[in-house]
Design a protein around this motif. Structure first.
Motif, PDB file in Angstrom:
ATOM      1  N   SER A  25      35.782  54.621  30.524  1.00 53.47           N
ATOM      2  CA  SER A  25      36.373  54.387  31.734  1.00 53.47           C
ATOM      3  C   SER A  25      35.815  52.451  32.513  1.00 53.47           C
ATOM      4  CB  SER A  25      37.066  55.141  32.735  1.00 53.47           C
ATOM      5  OG  SER A  25      37.601  56.512  31.735  1.00 53.47           O
ATOM      6  N   ASN A  26      34.911  52.946  32.713  1.00 58.50           N
ATOM      7  CA  ASN A  26      34.032  51.671  33.572  1.00 58.50           C
ATOM      8  C   ASN A  26      33.977  50.577  32.707  1.00 58.50           C
ATOM      9  OD1 ASN A  26      32.832  53.222  35.418  1.00 58.50           O
ATOM     10  ND2 ASN A  26      31.299  53.750  33.837  1.00 58.50           N
ATOM     11  N   LEU A  27      35.432  50.319  31.483  1.00 52.35           N
ATOM     12  CA  LEU A  27      35.131  48.881  31.288  1.00 52.35           C
ATOM     13  C   LEU A  27      35.937  48.495  31.463  1.00 52.35           C
ATOM     14  CD1 LEU A  27      35.331  49.592  26.849  1.00 52.35           C
ATOM     15  CD2 LEU A  27      33.863  48.033  28.066  1.00 52.35           C
ATOM     16  N   VAL A  28      37.415  48.966  31.977  1.00 54.75           N
ATOM     17  CA  VAL A  28      38.481  48.705  32.792  1.00 54.75           C
ATOM     18  C   VAL A  28      38.450  48.896  34.375  1.00 54.75           C
ATOM     19  CG1 VAL A  28      39.715  48.498  30.346  1.00 54.75           C
ATOM     20  CG2 VAL A  28      39.630  50.598  32.111  1.00 54.75           C
ATOM     21  N   ILE A  29      37.908  49.750  34.582  1.00 55.01           N
ATOM     22  CA  ILE A  29      37.659  50.210  36.393  1.00 55.01           C
ATOM     23  C   ILE A  29      37.837  48.649  37.339  1.00 55.01           C
ATOM     24  CG2 ILE A  29      37.269  51.878  38.056  1.00 55.01           C
ATOM     25  CD1 ILE A  29      36.316  54.022  36.096  1.00 55.01           C
ATOM     26  N   GLY A  30      37.348  48.021  37.013  1.00 55.01           N
ATOM     27  CA  GLY A  30      37.314  46.946  37.882  1.00 55.01           C
ATOM     28  C   GLY A  30      37.874  46.026  37.750  1.00 55.01           C
ATOM     29  N   LYS A  31      38.814  46.296  36.796  1.00 50.85           N
ATOM     30  CA  LYS A  31      39.443  45.550  36.172  1.00 50.85           C
ATOM     31  C   LYS A  31      40.883  45.281  36.587  1.00 50.85           C
ATOM     32  CE  LYS A  31      37.204  43.332  32.253  1.00 50.85           C
ATOM     33  NZ  LYS A  31      35.920  44.464  31.870  1.00 50.85           N
ATOM     34  N   LEU A  83      50.724  54.372  35.126  1.00 50.95           N
ATOM     35  CA  LEU A  83      50.271  53.300  35.189  1.00 50.95           C
ATOM     36  C   LEU A  83      48.872  52.537  34.948  1.00 50.95           C
ATOM     37  CD1 LEU A  83      53.548  51.794  35.382  1.00 50.95           C
ATOM     38  CD2 LEU A  83      53.043  52.687  33.421  1.00 50.95           C
ATOM     39  N   ASP A  84      48.379  53.508  35.865  1.00 52.13           N
ATOM     40  CA  ASP A  84      46.630  52.622  36.471  1.00 52.13           C
ATOM     41  C   ASP A  84      45.924  53.349  36.413  1.00 52.13           C
ATOM     42  OD1 ASP A  84      48.320  51.367  38.271  1.00 52.13           O
ATOM     43  OD2 ASP A  84      48.178  52.490  40.240  1.00 52.13           O
ATOM     44  N   GLN A  85      45.769  54.839  35.106  1.00 53.00           N
ATOM     45  CA  GLN A  85      44.824  55.713  34.221  1.00 53.00           C
ATOM     46  C   GLN A  85      44.080  54.965  33.984  1.00 53.00           C
ATOM     47  OE1 GLN A  85      43.847  58.585  36.751  1.00 53.00           O
ATOM     48  NE2 GLN A  85      45.572  57.229  37.592  1.00 53.00           N
ATOM     49  N   PRO A  86      42.748  54.167  33.724  1.00 53.37           N
ATOM     50  CA  PRO A  86      42.063  54.222  32.605  1.00 53.37           C
ATOM     51  C   PRO A  86      42.583  53.717  31.059  1.00 53.37           C
ATOM     52  CG  PRO A  86      40.910  54.755  34.250  1.00 53.37           C
ATOM     53  CD  PRO A  86      41.952  55.623  34.484  1.00 53.37           C
ATOM     54  N   LEU A  87      42.648  55.489  30.606  1.00 49.48           N
ATOM     55  CA  LEU A  87      43.168  55.470  29.529  1.00 49.48           C
ATOM     56  C   LEU A  87      44.347  54.690  29.513  1.00 49.48           C
ATOM     57  CD1 LEU A  87      41.946  57.492  27.473  1.00 49.48           C
ATOM     58  CD2 LEU A  87      43.180  59.201  28.174  1.00 49.48           C
ATOM     59  N   ASN A  88      45.303  54.354  30.752  1.00 54.10           N
ATOM     60  CA  ASN A  88      46.526  53.827  29.902  1.00 54.10           C
ATOM     61  C   ASN A  88      45.863  52.750  29.427  1.00 54.10           C
ATOM     62  OD1 ASN A  88      49.372  53.227  30.266  1.00 54.10           O
ATOM     63  ND2 ASN A  88      49.031  52.320  31.685  1.00 54.10           N
ATOM     64  N   ARG A 108      42.044  40.250  35.058  1.00 50.70           N
ATOM     65  CA  ARG A 108      41.465  38.994  35.686  1.00 50.70           C
ATOM     66  C   ARG A 108      41.509  38.583  37.138  1.00 50.70           C
ATOM     67  NH1 ARG A 108      37.384  38.633  30.873  1.00 50.70           N
ATOM     68  NH2 ARG A 108      35.784  39.920  31.597  1.00 50.70           N
ATOM     69  N   ILE A 109      42.818  37.514  36.606  1.00 52.04           N
ATOM     70  CA  ILE A 109      43.620  36.806  37.186  1.00 52.04           C
ATOM     71  C   ILE A 109      44.856  37.974  37.759  1.00 52.04           C
ATOM     72  CG2 ILE A 109      45.568  35.345  37.009  1.00 52.04           C
ATOM     73  CD1 ILE A 109      44.812  33.563  34.421  1.00 52.04           C
ATOM     74  N   GLN A 110      45.243  39.083  37.568  1.00 53.47           N
ATOM     75  CA  GLN A 110      45.962  40.149  37.911  1.00 53.47           C
ATOM     76  C   GLN A 110      45.486  39.867  39.359  1.00 53.47           C
ATOM     77  OE1 GLN A 110      49.046  40.338  38.665  1.00 53.47           O
ATOM     78  NE2 GLN A 110      48.630  43.137  38.961  1.00 53.47           N
ATOM     79  N   LYS A 111      43.827  40.132  38.935  1.00 55.52           N
ATOM     80  CA  LYS A 111      43.152  41.112  39.908  1.00 55.52           C
ATOM     81  C   LYS A 111      43.184  39.823  41.149  1.00 55.52           C
ATOM     82  CE  LYS A 111      41.011  44.044  40.542  1.00 55.52           C
ATOM     83  NZ  LYS A 111      40.812  45.300  41.161  1.00 55.52           N
TER      84      LYS A 111
END
Length: 345
Positions: free
Chosen positions: A125-131, A140-145, A250-253
Motif C-alpha cells: 500500500s505504501n506505493l500509492v498512499i502518498g499519491k 475509491l480511495d482505498q490503496p487496493l483500488n 502526482r499532478i492530481q495531488k
C-alpha cells in the motif's frame, strides 16, 4: 412463561457473523468442481506462459471478498475450459495478520475452490498512499483500488496478457471470448462509451489549464470503465505505463484535476487509444451512482457480464432486504454461508 423464557434464550444464543465483530473473514460454501471438456487443450500448470491458459487478475480484501468469490464462481461456471483458467489475486499487506501459505485469504479461496489454479500476490500500500487524493466515495480511495496500475510489476514476466476484473461483477458467458480479442498494436482493450460526457470526469481547473487540456489533443477520447480490461503486460512494461499513470496521480495531488479515484489517470493515458470491446462485456453501473446507489436497468443489447459499479453492491442490498430487481441475477453465484437461528450446531 416457559415459552417466553425459551424465546429469550434463543435470542441470547443467536450467532452473529464474526466478520461484524472480530474482523474475521466470512465463511463460504465449497463450490462444485468444474472440469474441462474433451475439446480443451492439455496444459501444464507449472508453466504460466502456455498459450492455452487464460489469466485473470482480481483483488481480494475483506470488504469485497463476497463479491470476488461470486465473480470467480461465475467465471468457472460459464467457461468452456475452466481448468485452463489461472487467477492472479492481489491483496494488500494490511489485510493479512500473517503472510505465507496459511494466510486467511488463501485459506478462504482454497477451501471454497479446492480445484482452482491461483496465485496470491501482496500489494504494498505504501506505493500509492502518498499519491492518493480523496474522491467522491471513500471506497475509491482505498490503496487496493489502485493495484490495477501495478499488475505489470506484480505478475511474473511470463504472463503476457491479463484480464482484469473488479470484485463486483459476474460473468454469464464463456470468458475465452473476451480473452481472445485482438488488441492489435494497442496495450489495452475495454468497452468504450463515446456518448458519455467526457468533460465531466475532470474539474474546471483541468480544462482551464491549456497544458492539461492539450493532453487529449489529436485523440478521440472516449470513456471506458476500468473494472473490465484486457491488458498486454509486455507492451505495458515496454511503454512504462505505470510511470505515466503515476505522473498524473502526482499532478492530481497538487492541482486537484479530477474527483474519481483511479479512473481518471487511465482516461488521461489511454482514452482514444483503447481497443474497443463489445458493450456486452461490461454492463456497468448496476450499483447506481457514487452517492446514492439507486437501482438501474440494463443497457440495451446482449449481456455477457454484469457489473455493479457504483455505490450499491448486491450482497449489501440483499442482506438489508432492499434489493434492486437486477440483484436477483447476482444471488445465484453467492457462496456466502449464512448463519441460521435454528441451524444445527
Amino acid at each position: 412463561m416457559s415459552l417466553l423464557l425459551l424465546l429469550i434464550s434463543l435470542a441470547l444464543s443467536v450467532h452473529f457473523p464474526a466478520t461484524a465483530i472480530s474482523g474475521e473473514l466470512p465463511p463460504f460454501r465449497e463450490a462444485p468442481a468444474f472440469r474441462n471438456g474433451r475439446e480443451c487443450p492439455q496444459i501444464l500448470r507449472s508453466s504460466l506462459d502456455n498459450p492455452s491458459m487464460i489469466h485473470i487478475a482480481m483483488t481480494l480484501d475483506q470488504t469485497y471478498l463476497r463479491g470476488s468469490v461470486a465473480g470467480v464462481f461465475s467465471v468457472l461456471q460459464h467457461a468452456s475450459c475452466p481448468e485452463n483458467i489461472v487467477f492472479h489475486f492481489i491483496a494488500s499487506h494490511r489485510n493479512h495478520r500473517r503472510r505465507g501459505s496459511d494466510d486467511g485469504l488463501r485459506r478462504v479461496m482454497t477451501s471454497t475452490f479446492p480445484y482452482l489454479s491461483f496465485h496470491l500476490y501482496h500489494f504494498d500500500s505504501n506505493l500509492v498512499i502518498g499519491k492518493i487524493s480523496y474522491s467522491v466515495r471513500r471506497a475509491l480511495d482505498q490503496p487496493l483500488n489502485y493495484a490495477r496500475i501495478y499488475l505489470a510489476d506484480l505478475l511474473p514476466s511470463s504472463v503476457r496478457r491479463i484480464i482484469y476484473f473488479d470484485s463486483d461483477l459476474i460473468v454469464v458467458d464463456d470468458v475465452s471470448k473476451l480473452w481472445h480479442i485482438n488488441l492489435g498494436k494497442r496495450v489495452l482493450g475495454a468497452p468504450e462509451y463515446c456518448h458519455a460526457n467526457f468533460t465531466n470526469y475532470f474539474t474546471q481547473r483541468f480544462w482551464s489549464n491549456p497544458a492539461f487540456a492539450a493532453s487529449f489533443k489529436g485523440r478521440r477520447a472516449c470513456y471506458f470503465n476500468t473494472g473490465v480490461m484486457v491488458i498486454d503486460l509486455w507492451k505495458w512494461r515496454e511503454g512504462k505505463f505505470t510511470e505515466k499513470l503515476e505522473h498524473w496521480m502526482r499532478i492530481q495531488k497538487k492541482y486537484r484535476i479530477y474527483e474519481l479515484g483511479s479512473l481518471p489517470p487511465f482516461l488521461l493515458v489511454f482514452a482514444g487509444d483503447v481497443e474497443g470491446v463489445e458493450h456486452r462485456w461490461n454492463q456497468h453501473g448496476l450499483g447506481g451512482d457514487n452517492l446514492e446507489g439507486l437501482c438501474r436497468d440494463l443497457h440495451p443489447g446482449p449481456v455477457s457480464l454484469l457489473h455493479w459499479s457504483g455505490k450499491g453492491k448486491p450482497w449489501l442490498r440483499l442482506d438489508s432486504k432492499r434489493p434492486c430487481p437486477l440483484d436477483s441475477l447476482w444471488s445465484p453465484y453467492d457462496l456466502f454461508r449464512h448463519s441460521s437461528l435454528f441451524a444445527d450446531s
